[in-house]
Scaffold this motif. Structure first.
Motif, PDB file in Angstrom:
ATOM      1  N   ALA A  62     -30.212   5.427 -45.318  1.00  0.00           N
ATOM      2  CA  ALA A  62     -31.018   6.194 -44.377  1.00  0.00           C
ATOM      3  C   ALA A  62     -30.166   7.160 -43.544  1.00  0.00           C
ATOM      4  O   ALA A  62     -30.644   8.222 -43.133  1.00  0.00           O
ATOM      5  CB  ALA A  62     -31.769   5.247 -43.446  1.00  0.00           C
ATOM      6  N   TYR A  63     -28.923   6.773 -43.333  1.00  0.00           N
ATOM      7  CA  TYR A  63     -28.038   7.624 -42.525  1.00  0.00           C
ATOM      8  C   TYR A  63     -27.787   8.946 -43.234  1.00  0.00           C
ATOM      9  O   TYR A  63     -27.977  10.020 -42.661  1.00  0.00           O
ATOM     10  CB  TYR A  63     -26.737   6.865 -42.273  1.00  0.00           C
ATOM     11  N   ILE A  64     -27.376   8.853 -44.493  1.00  0.00           N
ATOM     12  CA  ILE A  64     -27.144  10.078 -45.262  1.00  0.00           C
ATOM     13  C   ILE A  64     -28.444  10.883 -45.353  1.00  0.00           C
ATOM     14  O   ILE A  64     -28.446  12.106 -45.263  1.00  0.00           O
ATOM     15  CB  ILE A  64     -26.641   9.735 -46.687  1.00  0.00           C
ATOM     16  N   LEU A  93     -30.851  11.043 -43.226  1.00  0.00           N
ATOM     17  CA  LEU A  93     -31.120  11.754 -41.975  1.00  0.00           C
ATOM     18  C   LEU A  93     -30.250  13.011 -41.883  1.00  0.00           C
ATOM     19  O   LEU A  93     -30.715  14.084 -41.477  1.00  0.00           O
ATOM     20  CB  LEU A  93     -30.844  10.826 -40.780  1.00  0.00           C
ATOM     21  N   ILE A  94     -28.980  12.867 -42.272  1.00  0.00           N
ATOM     22  CA  ILE A  94     -28.085  14.025 -42.238  1.00  0.00           C
ATOM     23  C   ILE A  94     -28.621  15.119 -43.163  1.00  0.00           C
ATOM     24  O   ILE A  94     -28.598  16.302 -42.825  1.00  0.00           O
ATOM     25  CB  ILE A  94     -26.662  13.627 -42.693  1.00  0.00           C
ATOM     26  N   PHE A 141     -31.269  16.979 -41.418  1.00  0.00           N
ATOM     27  CA  PHE A 141     -30.705  17.906 -40.427  1.00  0.00           C
ATOM     28  C   PHE A 141     -30.107  19.128 -41.122  1.00  0.00           C
ATOM     29  O   PHE A 141     -30.153  20.248 -40.607  1.00  0.00           O
ATOM     30  CB  PHE A 141     -29.635  17.222 -39.564  1.00  0.00           C
ATOM     31  N   GLY A 154     -38.327  15.001 -21.726  1.00  0.00           N
ATOM     32  CA  GLY A 154     -38.535  15.285 -23.143  1.00  0.00           C
ATOM     33  C   GLY A 154     -39.929  14.896 -23.605  1.00  0.00           C
ATOM     34  O   GLY A 154     -40.767  14.446 -22.816  1.00  0.00           O
ATOM     35  N   SER A 185     -41.877  12.636 -26.421  1.00  0.00           N
ATOM     36  CA  SER A 185     -41.701  11.645 -27.488  1.00  0.00           C
ATOM     37  C   SER A 185     -43.047  11.347 -28.129  1.00  0.00           C
ATOM     38  O   SER A 185     -44.077  11.850 -27.717  1.00  0.00           O
ATOM     39  CB  SER A 185     -41.047  10.373 -26.946  1.00  0.00           C
ATOM     40  N   PHE A 236     -37.578  19.965 -37.031  1.00  0.00           N
ATOM     41  CA  PHE A 236     -36.648  19.173 -36.226  1.00  0.00           C
ATOM     42  C   PHE A 236     -37.425  18.173 -35.364  1.00  0.00           C
ATOM     43  O   PHE A 236     -37.061  17.001 -35.267  1.00  0.00           O
ATOM     44  CB  PHE A 236     -35.820  20.128 -35.370  1.00  0.00           C
ATOM     45  N   THR A 239     -36.903  14.087 -35.652  1.00  0.00           N
ATOM     46  CA  THR A 239     -36.295  13.248 -34.622  1.00  0.00           C
ATOM     47  C   THR A 239     -37.342  12.474 -33.828  1.00  0.00           C
ATOM     48  O   THR A 239     -36.994  11.558 -33.111  1.00  0.00           O
ATOM     49  CB  THR A 239     -35.467  14.071 -33.616  1.00  0.00           C
ATOM     50  N   PHE A 250     -38.497  12.901 -31.268  1.00  0.00           N
ATOM     51  CA  PHE A 250     -38.320  13.071 -29.824  1.00  0.00           C
ATOM     52  C   PHE A 250     -37.518  14.347 -29.578  1.00  0.00           C
ATOM     53  O   PHE A 250     -36.513  14.583 -30.233  1.00  0.00           O
ATOM     54  CB  PHE A 250     -37.557  11.881 -29.235  1.00  0.00           C
ATOM     55  N   ILE A 251     -38.007  15.177 -28.677  1.00  0.00           N
ATOM     56  CA  ILE A 251     -37.238  16.377 -28.353  1.00  0.00           C
ATOM     57  C   ILE A 251     -37.129  16.509 -26.839  1.00  0.00           C
ATOM     58  O   ILE A 251     -37.981  15.988 -26.111  1.00  0.00           O
ATOM     59  CB  ILE A 251     -37.891  17.662 -28.916  1.00  0.00           C
ATOM     60  N   SER A 252     -36.072  17.142 -26.395  1.00  0.00           N
ATOM     61  CA  SER A 252     -35.969  17.428 -24.969  1.00  0.00           C
ATOM     62  C   SER A 252     -35.191  18.726 -24.817  1.00  0.00           C
ATOM     63  O   SER A 252     -34.521  19.153 -25.757  1.00  0.00           O
ATOM     64  CB  SER A 252     -35.279  16.274 -24.237  1.00  0.00           C
ATOM     65  N   SER A 297     -32.524  19.464 -23.688  1.00  0.00           N
ATOM     66  CA  SER A 297     -31.080  19.433 -23.904  1.00  0.00           C
ATOM     67  C   SER A 297     -30.711  19.629 -25.371  1.00  0.00           C
ATOM     68  O   SER A 297     -29.543  19.809 -25.698  1.00  0.00           O
ATOM     69  CB  SER A 297     -30.490  18.129 -23.373  1.00  0.00           C
ATOM     70  N   SER A 298     -31.705  19.565 -26.276  1.00  0.00           N
ATOM     71  CA  SER A 298     -31.393  19.822 -27.681  1.00  0.00           C
ATOM     72  C   SER A 298     -31.306  21.317 -27.980  1.00  0.00           C
ATOM     73  O   SER A 298     -30.917  21.699 -29.067  1.00  0.00           O
ATOM     74  CB  SER A 298     -32.480  19.239 -28.578  1.00  0.00           C
TER      75      SER A 298
END
Lengths: 300, 258, 372, 323
Positions: free
Chosen positions: D27-29, D31-32, D35, D146, D148, D225, D229, D231-233, D235-236
């Motif tokens: 799942a990590y790869i 997610l990358i 992105f 943010g 969510s 995006f 995610t 969730f956005i805020s 600061s992204s």
């Protein structure tokens, strides 16, 4: 009414802080037509250099004008040397590259200083030593004028005049202007452009050194990212006044300081930064080269 | 043959305190090959810039076919039929020869954005015909073999020719040539002048050209205006110019300075 | 560049191969670099110290804890990718989150989806634990801390007119301000001004001059010590004598170093008091000073408690499955933490009392305890 | 429907890639990879403005933010199709996000595109900051807390294919425009504005068109995006995010679509590839290395990886040489 006067004093005081840093941006831009994004981080390094030297020498124990001058000198040397290194190793190889590349390199240098600053100095804020004590110069009822405010304003005006003199009246200044208007012709006329550009960077950067000590004295908290916000504002101020124009930088900075102050006081503190940029945009749209900048007609 | 195509009425261009062009008045008739000459710094290019909308005249107006051009942007003036070349060559250096000319033909493109995205027949056929038209134009100057080479790789003389081809691709009524023979040797210049005469008749064009060198112009221009320090000092047929004392004086004066 | 890439790829997969079955792997992400790094590093120090102590005492279930800390650079999306990496790549059995609520909100849903227990040391936004039943926290939530100070200001200090100065970039500060504003007004107080600044600012005189013109009895500034010290100085310079009040974001030695005398006499709400006779607290402070040569701030204390609560739950759990650990975490009751007696309620939030502290130079004078 | 042939083939290729990632990696790869897709959209769209039209924009994060918040708000509040068609609904919202960003692009672009070079950069930077400050102050969008609860697409493969469709729309739209007369208009603005005007190109219109189209896809990138995610805020969407987009364009080579894509992959993957380094050094040096790599790259290869060429050009060159 006295609040209004106080706001004016605050605004000018904040503006003169911006001015000190804006001068460095405008100086480099005036000669090289490049936005030196790393300037605000050179400023940060200057503050840390002064901080460590002050601690090493135990200067906090003996505040006074001599200590202040000494720290300013240290910071100027550190910043000037750093400016020299940055120019030599990051910008000089790119002298003929497209503008965007130079800008990105500058951003790269800025990120490098910020993040290696976090590694070397630590991310937590440090307390800048108390080199001098701030005292009240004048009072009118609740309105106060403090010595630091006046010092910062004075120093930025003196720096402005010195720069004007340097550029307009000295031999080096003439060479700088020649490099600015046409580097190729200047080099054919026997001007050592590399030397002149390096010199410009050293002078511009050491100005950041002066700024960092004065700001550290007035707002005694320094951290590796301290340059980011103030750098952006100062840069905007330089553009506002007409980037490349020494007087314009100071004018722009004072306008920025005052307008931020007034926006907070009479409009909305939450939208302060939006207003600052709004003013910039409006001015650039109506006066594309900034307040004092000259708009050059492109030769066809 | 006698209708006026382009007219400058008392146009003045002032930069700060300096009057680069002062109350200039002249006409170019339809189909004419006219010349604008004068020593260096006389303000010839400034006149071109005013005619093409790069500068707005400080005073006065320019008319094309009786229509005022004041307030129009350069591209609008180009759409009305004035095109030009540049003294200090302004090709699109990063693009190839073909693209340089295709850009000038943009105003005649028949398809819209949607045709482009959906790659419709109309898109394909009009791109096709556009290209063949451009190749034909390049052929006139023997540039068709270099169509896919970068414009910056052409030799100097060919770059000047390419500028003319590019200007022709806008389908102009009048073409303004800014020192088209600069940097060419005698035989090249001669050849160029012949080509200019040829395209004039082939495309039914009116031509106004700037030349620094008086002798060159004399051969082909039918009407010549002479500019010195922003002021028109003489106008007329080549024979008139050749014998004008004022013109000789202006040119001699310059040679002294040089 | 081209030659570097394969090396990087090898490095990339190396992390996964170093697993040791005699270790319990716990993940942590936090802002180790970027603009929030000073807070993230503090929290991380607390967490590290807790696990080091546990390992020195023999570990959990006879196994050593191995802590993997990843950096989120202060970016939400980095927190998300770091959490995913910890879970799927490093195969951690539980996660300790970072300081900022924003990052927790990006990371918590991922932990929830993978059913990996997630303990946040100091994300105070109420929404954080709403991501699901695997998400816990050991700190107050904004409504409680805002209420505590509103109560204290109104009832103990008997203030009538209060101004608010909030950090508009910081959700923690905005959350506390909103609650304080409501609660203070509900108790018959009056909010005379509500102004804001942005973290990273250094000059606050515009806001303070404006506040001065409203002559409030007190000013509520629920920001971080990084700015509050400067705010206090400038407020005193402008002749504002009214007491300043804040939250646990104030709790750091740096507060008085930056604020000097100006910050003395002001109040903030916190989790614990250094004057406490509780041996857990004194011991913690002593050990922290010995290890890092600095006084712990609230974030370090919370990181320490989060790590210990997690470790205890793991110790109690019958196996190392996410579900087992989660169930034990949910049972946490009256845990003797540095930051108070912690009980996790049905919303998986900490229920604990708050103390009001008064700054006195280097000292933190205990004023009163306010219970939930 | 001939115009769909190549995009369809490309879609099949992407889908195959998606399957490999889906079954071969964790799942990590995954997610990358998602992105990376978002950043591909960003760099391709900014390339239209910076690379092809030669205008200098530093406010891309602002447009991305508008798209992200638009998507976040609509997809969590509005529901007008049956559940089985939810993906279609998301598609509509993301299209709307693009339009919202495009509108903002129009409003920003019209006055500011008269400015050149550094000045334009600063004004767009200013607009980006204004958008961020405005978001900080909009309580219904969460302010600094943010937003969510943004619905996700579900499994990786769905997200991947959904994003792939947008990548292909973006790629082929820009590719086809650039290889048409309109695109040549963009190029002429980059090469020489005065000559372009003289040749009848309405440079203002070209710039605004490029800017609006670019903002549209930045908005789409923001929308994706937000879904990825959940969730956005604000600061992204800082200035640094805009800088990141510019870096991708320059690194790839100004005016190279494939370069923009390769750079997006590198820039997104690099910080993650550097993570294990922290195990060795104990401190996080990723940004230090990243910034140094950036400086070196600019000095050693200022024209970017592809230098304005496309992968296909290089391929042709290579084939010709070896034949």
């Amino acid at each position: 009414m006295h609040d209004f006067v106080q706001h004016i004093i605050n605004g000018i005081s904040l503006g003169s802080i911006y001015a000190l840093i804006a001068l460095g941006y405008t100086m480099v831009y005036g000669i090289l037509k490049m936005i030196n994004f790393a300037h605000s981080d050179v400023y940060m390094i200057g503050a840390f250099a002064a901080y460590y030297v002050a601690r090493w020498l135990g200067i906090e124990a003996q505040p006074g004008i001599a200590s202040l001058l000494m720290l300013i000198l240290v910071s100027m040397l550190a910043c000037g040397f750093l400016g020299f290194l940055i120019e030599r190793f990051a910008y000089r190889p790119l002298r003929k590259a497209p503008k965007l590349n130079i800008l990105i390199t500058a951003i790269g240098v800025s990120l490098f200083l910020q993040y290696s600053g976090q590694v070397v100095f630590g991310a937590d804020p440090k307390v800048f030593p108390e080199v001098m004590t701030d005292y009240v110069l004048l009072t009118f009822g609740p309105v106060e004028l403090r010595s630091f405010d006046l010092t910062v304003l004075g120093v930025s005006l003196v720096a402005m005049l010195c720069l004007e003199f340097l550029i307009k009246k000295t031999k080096v200044g003439r060479a700088m202007r020649a490099v600015s208007s046409n580097a190729l012709v200047a080099s054919m006329l026997g001007v050592n452009t590399d030397k002149i550009i390096a010199f410009t960077f050293v002078v511009g950067s050491s100005l950041a050194g002066v700024g960092s000590v004065l700001v550290g004295m007035k707002y005694p908290k320094i951290d590796p990212l301290m340059g980011m916000m103030i750098g952006l504002k100062a840069f905007v101020a330089a553009v506002l006044g007409g980037i490349g124009n020494i007087g314009g930088a100071v004018l722009g900075a004072l306008i920025m300081g005052l307008s931020e102050e007034m926006v907070v006081a009479y409009l909305s503190s939450t939208y302060r930064d939006a207003f600052a940029f709004g003013i910039l945009i409006v001015i650039l749209i109506f006066k594309p080269a900034g307040l004092l900048g000259k708009y050059s007609v492109e030769k066809v | 043959m006698s209708a006026v195509l382009l007219e400058a009425r008392n146009i003045t261009m002032q930069f700060g305190g300096l009057k680069a062009v002062d109350s200039l008045q002249f006409q170019v008739k339809k189909g004419q090959l006219a010349g604008l000459i004068g020593p260096n710094g006389a303000g010839k290019t400034t006149v071109f810039n005013m005619l093409t909308g790069v500068y707005q005249p400080t005073h006065g107006e320019v008319f094309l076919d009786g229509q005022s051009l004041s307030g129009l942007r350069p591209y609008e003036i180009s759409h009305l039929g004035i095109t030009r070349t540049f003294q200090n060559i302004r090709l699109f250096k990063g693009l190839n020869v073909l693209e340089n000319v295709l850009i000038a033909a943009h105003q005649h493109v028949q398809y819209g954005l949607l045709d482009t995205l959906l790659q419709t027949k109309r898109f394909k056929s009009s791109e096709q015909s556009l290209r063949s038209k451009v190749i034909d134009l390049l052929h006139i100057f023997n540039l068709e073999k270099k169509a896919l080479e970068p414009a910056s790789s052409l030799p100097y003389g060919e770059q000047r020719k390419l500028e003319i081809v590019r200007a022709l691709a806008t389908d102009p009524k009048i073409i303004l040539l800014d020192e088209p023979a600069a940097g060419m040797n005698h035989s090249e210049t001669h050849q160029l002048m012949e080509t200019i005469a040829k395209i004039r008749s082939q495309f039914n064009l009116t031509v106004l050209l700037i030349e620094h060198d008086m002798k060159l112009v004399m051969g082909i221009c039918e009407n010549i205006a002479v500019l010195d320090h922003g002021v028109k000092i003489e106008e007329g047929a080549p024979s008139v110019i050749q014998n004008s004392a004022k013109v000789i004086e202006a040119y001699l004066g310059v040679e002294d300075e040089a | 560049m081209k030659r570097l890439l394969p090396i990087l790829c090898v490095l990339f997969f190396l992390g996964a191969c170093t697993k040791n079955t005699n270790e319990i792997v716990i993940g942590e992400y936090d802002s180790l670099t970027g603009s929030d790094a000073t807070f993230g590093l503090s929290s991380n120090k607390g967490v590290r110290m807790a696990f080091d102590e546990i390992n020195d005492a023999g570990g959990i279930k006879g196994k050593k804890i191995s802590l993997i800390t990843l950096d989120d650079q202060g970016k939400n999306e980095e927190a998300a990718s770091a959490t995913t990496r910890l879970i799927t790549h490093n195969k951690v059995i539980a996660i300790i989150g970072g300081v900022a609520s924003g990052r927790s909100k990006a990371a918590a849903p991922i932990a929830q989806a993978h059913k990996v227990p997630f303990v946040s040391p100091s994300s105070t936004n109420p929404d954080v634990t709403k991501a699901g039943d695997y998400i816990f926290r050991v700190c107050f939530i904004d409504p409680f801390q805002g209420l505590v100070m509103a109560k204290f200001a109104r009832e103990n200090l008997n203030l009538k007119k209060v101004a608010i100065l909030r950090d508009v970039k910081n959700d923690y500060s905005v959350g506390l301000s909103n609650v304080f504003k409501r609660e203070f007004a509900d108790r018959g107080g009056q909010i005379v001004a509500d102004l804001s600044y942005q973290a990273g600012d250094i000059d606050f005189k515009a806001q303070l001059t404006e506040i001065r013109s409203k002559s409030p009895d007190g000013i509520y500034i629920p920001g971080y010590y990084t700015e509050v010290g400067l705010i206090a100085q400038q407020a005193r310079q402008l002749g504002i004598k009214a007491p300043l009040m804040g939250g646990d974001g104030w709790d750091s030695d740096k507060l008085s170093e930056i604020g000097k005398q100006a910050i003395d006499g002001n109040y903030y709400s916190n989790h614990y008091t250094t004057e406490s006779a509780d041996p857990a607290v004194t011991e913690f402070i002593k050990k922290f000073k010995a290890k890092y040569n600095e006084t712990p701030d609230a974030l370090a204390a919370l990181g320490y408690d989060a790590a210990r609560i997690l470790a205890q739950a793991i110790e109690r759990a019958p196996d190392l499955s996410g579900k087992a650990i989660r169930d034990e975490l949910a049972k946490t009751k009256d845990f003797p933490g540095v930051t108070g007696k912690i009980t996790l309620n049905e919303n998986r939030d900490a229920v604990k009392s708050a103390v009001i502290i008064q700054v006195e130079g280097k000292n933190r004078k205990f004023i009163t305890t306010i219970n939930p | 429907m001939g115009f769909l042939k190549r995009p369809f083939l490309a879609f099949l290729a992407l889908a195959a890639l998606g399957l490999i990632v889906n079954f071969g990696f964790n799942a990590y790869i995954q997610l990358i990879v998602l992105f990376i897709l978002v950043n591909c959209l960003l760099s391709m769209s900014l390339n239209l403005v910076n690379g092809y039209t030669g205008q200098f924009s530093l406010g891309h994060a602002g447009f991305m933010a508008i798209g992200a918040y638009f998507t976040a708000f609509t997809s969590s509040k509005i529901h007008f199709l049956p559940d089985s068609l939810q993906l279609l609904e998301f598609f509509v919202f993301i299209f709307g996000a693009g339009l919202a960003a495009a509108l903002a692009g129009f409003i920003v672009g019209l006055p500011s595109l008269r400015l050149k070079g550094d000045y334009l950069a600063i004004v767009t930077l200013g607009f980006g900051e204004i958008i961020r400050v405005a978001l900080l102050n909009m309580d219904f969008l969460g302010g600094p807390r943010g937003y969510s609860g943004i619905p996700s697409f579900g499994p990786f493969m769905v997200s991947f294919l959904f994003a792939s469709v947008w990548i292909l729309i973006c790629f082929f739209t820009i590719w086809r425009i650039v290889h048409s007369s309109h695109g040549r208009g963009f190029l002429s603005v980059r090469e020489d504005e005065i000559a372009a005007e003289a040749m009848g190109i309405n440079t203002t219109e070209m710039k605004v068109k490029a800017f609006v189209l670019s903002s549209f896809f930045a908005g789409v990138a923001g929308g994706l995006f937000a879904h990825f995610t959940a969730f956005i805020s604000p600061s992204s969407f800082t200035f640094l995010q805009s800088v990141n987009a510019v870096i991708m364009v320059v690194l790839g080579g100004m005016g190279s679509m494939t370069g923009a894509i390769v750079a997006a992959v590198l820039i997104t993957a690099l910080p993650e590839l550097l993570r294990p380094l922290q195990d060795l050094t104990g401190i996080d040096l990723r940004m230090v290395i990243y910034s140094l790599a950036l400086i070196l790259m600019m000095i050693l290869r200022p024209q970017g990886l592809f230098g304005g060429y496309e992968l296909t050009d290089l391929w042709r060159k290579y084939v010709r040489r070896s034949a």
